[in-house]
Design a protein around this motif. Structure first.
Motif, mmCIF file in Angstrom:
data_model
loop_
_atom_site.group_PDB
_atom_site.id
_atom_site.type_symbol
_atom_site.label_atom_id
_atom_site.label_comp_id
_atom_site.label_asym_id
_atom_site.label_seq_id
_atom_site.Cartn_x
_atom_site.Cartn_y
_atom_site.Cartn_z
ATOM 1 N N ALA A 9 26.797 35.826 32.263
ATOM 2 C CA ALA A 9 25.655 35.640 33.163
ATOM 3 C C ALA A 9 25.561 34.190 33.638
ATOM 4 O O ALA A 9 25.296 33.927 34.811
ATOM 5 N N ILE A 10 25.793 33.259 32.732
ATOM 6 C CA ILE A 10 25.768 31.841 33.103
ATOM 7 C C ILE A 10 26.883 31.539 34.099
ATOM 8 O O ILE A 10 26.669 30.851 35.105
ATOM 9 N N GLU A 11 28.068 32.068 33.845
ATOM 10 C CA GLU A 11 29.192 31.840 34.748
ATOM 11 C C GLU A 11 28.921 32.394 36.143
ATOM 12 O O GLU A 11 29.253 31.761 37.144
ATOM 13 N N VAL A 12 28.333 33.579 36.238
ATOM 14 C CA VAL A 12 28.008 34.155 37.544
ATOM 15 C C VAL A 12 26.967 33.286 38.260
ATOM 16 O O VAL A 12 27.079 33.039 39.462
ATOM 17 N N ALA A 13 25.963 32.802 37.537
ATOM 18 C CA ALA A 13 24.944 31.949 38.154
ATOM 19 C C ALA A 13 25.561 30.653 38.679
ATOM 20 O O ALA A 13 25.268 30.226 39.807
ATOM 21 N N VAL A 14 26.426 30.032 37.892
ATOM 22 C CA VAL A 14 27.088 28.795 38.329
ATOM 23 C C VAL A 14 27.990 29.073 39.528
ATOM 24 O O VAL A 14 28.022 28.293 40.490
ATOM 25 N N THR A 15 28.701 30.184 39.518
ATOM 26 C CA THR A 15 29.581 30.535 40.629
ATOM 27 C C THR A 15 28.780 30.775 41.905
ATOM 28 O O THR A 15 29.146 30.284 42.977
#
Length: 84
Positions: free
Chosen positions: A23-29
Protein backbone atom coordinates in the motif's frame (compact mmCIF):
# COMPACT_ATOMS: atom_id res chain seq x y z
CA UNK A 1 20.36 3.10 -22.32
CA UNK A 2 17.88 5.90 -22.72
CA UNK A 3 15.01 3.47 -23.34
CA UNK A 4 15.32 1.72 -19.99
CA UNK A 5 12.85 2.80 -17.32
CA UNK A 6 14.10 4.42 -14.13
CA UNK A 7 14.09 2.03 -11.19
CA UNK A 8 13.83 2.91 -7.52
CA UNK A 9 12.78 1.48 -4.19
CA UNK A 10 10.80 2.74 -1.21
CA UNK A 11 12.11 0.12 1.25
CA UNK A 12 15.42 1.93 1.77
CA UNK A 13 13.41 5.01 2.83
CA UNK A 14 10.54 3.49 4.83
CA UNK A 15 12.01 0.24 6.06
CA UNK A 16 9.98 -2.95 5.86
CA UNK A 17 6.40 -2.38 6.92
CA UNK A 18 5.33 -6.02 6.49
CA UNK A 19 1.69 -6.11 5.24
CA UNK A 20 1.49 -2.37 4.58
CA UNK A 21 4.49 -2.37 2.23
CA UNK A 22 2.45 -2.76 -0.95
CA UNK A 23 0.00 0.00 0.00
CA UNK A 24 2.84 2.39 0.81
CA UNK A 25 4.57 1.56 -2.47
CA UNK A 26 1.40 2.23 -4.48
CA UNK A 27 0.89 5.57 -2.69
CA UNK A 28 4.49 6.63 -3.38
CA UNK A 29 4.19 5.51 -7.02
CA UNK A 30 0.94 7.45 -7.51
CA UNK A 31 2.56 10.51 -5.90
CA UNK A 32 5.53 10.15 -8.24
CA UNK A 33 3.27 10.04 -11.30
CA UNK A 34 1.17 13.01 -10.12
CA UNK A 35 4.22 15.16 -9.38
CA UNK A 36 6.47 13.94 -12.24
CA UNK A 37 9.21 13.16 -9.76
CA UNK A 38 11.03 9.96 -8.86
CA UNK A 39 12.94 9.71 -5.58
CA UNK A 40 16.57 8.72 -5.57
CA UNK A 41 18.15 5.63 -4.07
CA UNK A 42 21.24 5.48 -1.93
CA UNK A 43 21.11 1.79 -1.19
CA UNK A 44 24.55 0.73 -2.38
CA UNK A 45 25.51 -1.02 -5.57
CA UNK A 46 22.89 -1.84 -8.15
CA UNK A 47 22.88 -4.76 -10.55
CA UNK A 48 24.82 -3.87 -13.68
CA UNK A 49 22.61 -2.68 -16.51
CA UNK A 50 19.74 -1.41 -14.35
CA UNK A 51 18.80 2.24 -14.72
CA UNK A 52 18.62 2.99 -10.98
CA UNK A 53 17.67 6.56 -10.02
CA UNK A 54 20.55 7.70 -7.81
CA UNK A 55 19.17 11.21 -7.27
CA UNK A 56 15.67 12.57 -6.99
CA UNK A 57 14.75 13.45 -10.55
CA UNK A 58 11.98 15.39 -12.27
CA UNK A 59 10.73 13.26 -15.16
CA UNK A 60 7.44 12.80 -17.00
CA UNK A 61 5.86 9.53 -15.88
CA UNK A 62 2.96 8.14 -17.89
CA UNK A 63 2.97 4.65 -16.38
CA UNK A 64 4.71 3.01 -13.44
CA UNK A 65 4.94 -0.57 -12.26
CA UNK A 66 5.06 -1.28 -8.55
CA UNK A 67 5.86 -4.77 -7.32
CA UNK A 68 5.89 -6.30 -3.86
CA UNK A 69 7.56 -9.58 -2.98
CA UNK A 70 6.38 -10.97 0.33
CA UNK A 71 7.12 -13.79 2.67
CA UNK A 72 6.15 -17.25 1.48
CA UNK A 73 5.63 -16.19 -2.13
CA UNK A 74 2.91 -13.62 -1.49
CA UNK A 75 3.80 -11.42 -4.45
CA UNK A 76 1.88 -8.73 -6.26
CA UNK A 77 2.29 -6.09 -8.90
CA UNK A 78 0.29 -3.13 -10.15
CA UNK A 79 0.69 -1.09 -13.31
CA UNK A 80 -0.73 2.39 -12.77
CA UNK A 81 -0.84 5.37 -15.10
CA UNK A 82 -1.51 9.05 -15.26
CA UNK A 83 -5.07 10.25 -15.77
CA UNK A 84 -3.87 13.18 -17.88
Amino acid sequence: GDKQPLINSTKNITGHSIGASGAIEVAVTAYSIKNSRIHGNESGDAIDGLNVARKTTDVEIKYALTTSYGFGGHNGGLLIGSCD
